[in-house]
Write a protein that holds these residues in place. Structure first.
Motif, PDB file in Angstrom:
ATOM      1  N   ALA A   1      -2.360   4.603  -8.718  1.00  0.00           N
ATOM      2  CA  ALA A   1      -1.629   3.418  -9.184  1.00  0.00           C
ATOM      3  C   ALA A   1      -2.053   3.025 -10.598  1.00  0.00           C
TER       4      ALA A   1
ATOM      5  N   TYR B   1       6.135   7.326  -7.713  1.00  0.00           N
ATOM      6  CA  TYR B   1       5.774   7.845  -9.034  1.00  0.00           C
ATOM      7  C   TYR B   1       6.709   8.972  -9.455  1.00  0.00           C
TER       8      TYR B   1
ATOM      9  N   ILE C   1      -2.039  -2.811  -5.260  1.00  0.00           N
ATOM     10  CA  ILE C   1      -2.278  -1.592  -4.472  1.00  0.00           C
ATOM     11  C   ILE C   1      -3.759  -1.531  -4.095  1.00  0.00           C
TER      12      ILE C   1
ATOM     13  N   SER D   1       0.826  -1.204   0.000  1.00  0.00           N
ATOM     14  CA  SER D   1       0.000   0.000   0.000  1.00  0.00           C
ATOM     15  C   SER D   1       0.862   1.256   0.000  1.00  0.00           C
TER      16      SER D   1
ATOM     17  N   GLY E   1       2.152   2.983  -3.059  1.00  0.00           N
ATOM     18  CA  GLY E   1       1.195   3.828  -3.765  1.00  0.00           C
ATOM     19  C   GLY E   1       1.013   5.195  -3.142  1.00  0.00           C
TER      20      GLY E   1
ATOM     21  N   ALA F   1      -0.558  -2.256  -9.748  1.00  0.00           N
ATOM     22  CA  ALA F   1      -1.739  -1.426  -9.478  1.00  0.00           C
ATOM     23  C   ALA F   1      -2.873  -2.261  -8.866  1.00  0.00           C
TER      24      ALA F   1
ATOM     25  N   HIS G   1      -5.339   5.970  -3.636  1.00  0.00           N
ATOM     26  CA  HIS G   1      -4.167   5.137  -3.890  1.00  0.00           C
ATOM     27  C   HIS G   1      -4.369   4.323  -5.166  1.00  0.00           C
ATOM     28  N   THR G   2      -5.570   3.756  -5.289  1.00  0.00           N
ATOM     29  CA  THR G   2      -5.865   2.926  -6.459  1.00  0.00           C
ATOM     30  C   THR G   2      -5.903   3.771  -7.726  1.00  0.00           C
TER      31      THR G   2
END
Length: 172
Positions: free
Chosen positions: A113, A41, A138, A33, A36, A135, A109-110
């Protein structure tokens, strides 16, 4: 009636998945988790911009634009829908983290991702399966940790893919 049935199935699926973490420390799920959270990134974008000459710069600009579009849409949706998190509403569940805010739909978060996975998949197709798998994990981690329903994760996925596709279309 139909919306109630979807909500019921969403809650039942949440419980089934969340119970997989019963009486476990879930360090690996928590670690997944945290990948993310956003820092990764930025690091990926900067490294590609600095060292990958073919697509790195366009990748970075596309990702920056996508996140600049995604964040306000995410915040508007979250504050418009105001869906309580399962950890604040349900009983007999396992909560492994303290969420950063009080609303659950969509999963930020999703969304982030899947946005990154889509952009990685577009610019670097050899890494698409890895990026999409990451993803997916995550999103699953957010349910296992007790802070999102499955539909929150699906909404986050849809948001991330939509904004990424729009950004790729505009810049890619």
């Amino acid at each position: 009636m139909r919306l109630k049935s979807l909500g019921k199935y969403d809650t039942e699926l949440f419980y089934r998945l969340n119970r997989l973490t019963a009486e476990r420390q879930c360090r690996h799920v928590l670690w997944m988790s945290r990948t993310g959270d956003g820092y990764l990134y930025l690091i990926i974008g900067i490294l590609l911009w600095a060292f990958e000459r073919e697509h790195g710069e366009l990748f970075l600009y596309t990702a920056l634009m996508a996140y600049a579009l995604e964040l306000p849409v995410y915040l508007v949706l979250k504050n418009m829908v105001k869906r309580p998190r399962p950890c604040d509403l349900l009983s007999n569940m396992f909560v492994h983290i303290t969420p950063s805010d009080k609303f659950s739909l969509p999963s930020g978060h999703t969304a982030a991702a899947w946005l990154m996975a889509c952009i990685v998949g577009y610019f670097y197709p050899d890494f698409a399966v890895l990026a999409y798998s990451w993803a997916l994990l995550i999103g699953m981690s957010r349910i296992l940790l007790g802070v999102h329903y499955p539909s929150d994760v699906l909404a986050g996925m849809a948001l991330g893919l939509t904004i990424a596709s729009l950004s790729i279309w505009l810049l890619g």
